[in-house]
Structures are given as C-alpha cells and as structure tokens.
Write an enzyme that holds these catalytic residues in place. Structure first.
Site, PDB file in Angstrom:
ATOM      1  N   GLU A   1      -1.225  -4.523  11.580  1.00 18.49           N
ATOM      2  CA  GLU A   1      -0.399  -4.095  10.443  1.00 18.49           C
ATOM      3  C   GLU A   1       1.056  -4.450  10.711  1.00 18.49           C
ATOM      4  OE1 GLU A   1      -1.107  -0.455   7.734  1.00 18.49           O
ATOM      5  OE2 GLU A   1       0.374   0.205   9.210  1.00 18.49           O
TER       6      GLU A   1
ATOM      7  N   HIS B   1       0.831  -1.204   0.000  1.00 14.31           N
ATOM      8  CA  HIS B   1       0.000   0.000   0.000  1.00 14.31           C
ATOM      9  C   HIS B   1       0.862   1.250   0.000  1.00 14.31           C
ATOM     10  CE1 HIS B   1      -0.337   0.948   4.648  1.00 14.31           C
ATOM     11  NE2 HIS B   1       0.894   0.824   4.263  1.00 14.31           N
TER      12      HIS B   1
ATOM     13  N   ASP C   1      -5.136 -10.513  -0.704  1.00 18.08           N
ATOM     14  CA  ASP C   1      -3.833 -11.165  -0.513  1.00 18.08           C
ATOM     15  C   ASP C   1      -2.961 -11.012  -1.764  1.00 18.08           C
ATOM     16  OD1 ASP C   1      -1.870 -12.635   0.816  1.00 18.08           O
ATOM     17  OD2 ASP C   1      -2.630 -14.539   0.036  1.00 18.08           O
ATOM     18  N   HIS C   2      -1.718 -10.601  -1.553  1.00 25.84           N
ATOM     19  CA  HIS C   2      -0.739 -10.391  -2.637  1.00 25.84           C
ATOM     20  C   HIS C   2      -1.211  -9.353  -3.646  1.00 25.84           C
ATOM     21  CE1 HIS C   2       1.109 -13.865  -0.821  1.00 25.84           C
ATOM     22  NE2 HIS C   2       2.187 -13.642  -1.544  1.00 25.84           N
TER      23      HIS C   2
ATOM     24  N   CYS D   1       5.172   5.024   5.208  1.00 27.26           N
ATOM     25  CA  CYS D   1       3.983   4.504   4.517  1.00 27.26           C
ATOM     26  C   CYS D   1       3.584   5.382   3.333  1.00 27.26           C
ATOM     27  CB  CYS D   1       2.827   4.318   5.491  1.00 27.26           C
ATOM     28  SG  CYS D   1       2.954   2.774   6.427  1.00 27.26           S
TER      29      CYS D   1
ATOM     30  N   HIS E   1       3.070  -5.019   3.808  1.00 21.55           N
ATOM     31  CA  HIS E   1       2.861  -5.405   5.209  1.00 21.55           C
ATOM     32  C   HIS E   1       2.368  -6.846   5.245  1.00 21.55           C
ATOM     33  CE1 HIS E   1       3.316  -1.501   7.164  1.00 21.55           C
ATOM     34  NE2 HIS E   1       2.650  -0.953   6.149  1.00 21.55           N
TER      35      HIS E   1
ATOM     36  N   HIS F   1       4.984  -0.246  -0.511  1.00 22.64           N
ATOM     37  CA  HIS F   1       5.746  -1.153   0.368  1.00 22.64           C
ATOM     38  C   HIS F   1       4.732  -2.153   0.911  1.00 22.64           C
ATOM     39  CE1 HIS F   1       3.924   1.812   2.947  1.00 22.64           C
ATOM     40  NE2 HIS F   1       3.882   0.856   3.865  1.00 22.64           N
TER      41      HIS F   1
HETATM   42 NI    NI Z   1       2.574   0.985   5.479  1.00 23.62          NI
END
Ligand code: NI
Length: 137
Positions: free
Chosen positions: A127, A17, A82-83, A36, A44, A42
């Site tokens: 997170e 995200h 997911d992914h 972020c 999580h 990047h």
């Molecule tokens: Ni982040």
C-alpha cells in the site's frame, strides 16, 4: 515428487479508498483509521506481486506462462481496480473495508479461480513502500 519453483509477476495500480466502519462513531473511525478515514477519500499507488509456485512443465520449462499470467492479472485485477474508487466503483468493496489485507484476499480469490489447481498462489500487496501484506500468510 518434483522440484518446485516460484515465479513472480509485478503489477501496479492506482486506486482511491476510505477505511470506515459504519457501526462506529466518527470519532472512533478517525482514531482507528486516521488519514485513511478521510471522508473525501484519498489515493494509494498499490504495488502487487503475484507469486505462483509449482513444478516446471517438462514440455515448456515454465511453471506458468508469464504472458498468460500477466493477461490474467490485467483482466481480473487491473481492469477492475486501476483508477477506481474502491468503495464506490467496485462491487468487491461496496460493503468490505478496502484495507490492504482485504484487497489482497479479494485479489487472491479472483486469481485462484482462474489458475490451475496444482499451482500455489500467494499475493503480496504494497500500500506504501513500507507497508505491505501477504496472503495467504
Ligand atoms: Ni489509505
């Protein structure tokens, strides 16, 4: 009134995200969202805990069938997120900042729509190991 029991299903998904407010300058975004806000995104490792509360069914002894709950989470959450790059790949976050708070609220709405209305639902989303949110508060 009967006795209520809470049951929990843990799941896991990886997603990328970027937190960004398009109404703000790059400097302000950087200062509010820090790492972020990285323009190239990047990832999580999200840990999701779905809590369902209700009275156990007298016939089964279950609050909810965990197999059905796990299929529901797979279908509505994991298949969707997911992914994925949350900002680019998902309709839910095309315009909504994918903070843990907003992700938890989106997941709640997706699951709430599919759960028996007599059951209570709560979402906990990690997170990072140290940062997590709960919805509803
Ligand atoms: Ni982040």
């Amino acid at each position: 009134m009967g006795k209520k029991v809470a049951v929990f299903r843990k799941e896991h998904f990886n997603a990328a995200h970027r937190l960004h407010n398009p109404d703000w300058s790059d400097e302000k975004n950087q200062s509010v969202f820090g790492l972020c806000n990285n323009p190239n995104y990047h990832g999580h490792n999200y840990e999701l805990v779905v809590q369902v509360t209700g009275e156990p069914d007298p016939a089964t002894g279950y609050v909810v069938d965990m197999k059905i709950l796990s299929e529901l989470v797979q279908e509505e959450v994991l298949n969707r997120f997911d992914h994925k790059n949350l900002n680019l790949d998902t309709a839910a976050f095309a315009k909504l900042n994918p903070t843990a708070e907003n992700i938890a609220m989106v997941i709640y709405d997706l699951l709430r729509a599919r759960l028996d209305e007599k059951l209570d639902l709560k979402i906990r989303l990690y997170e990072t190991e140290r940062n997590f949110v709960e919805y509803p508060a």
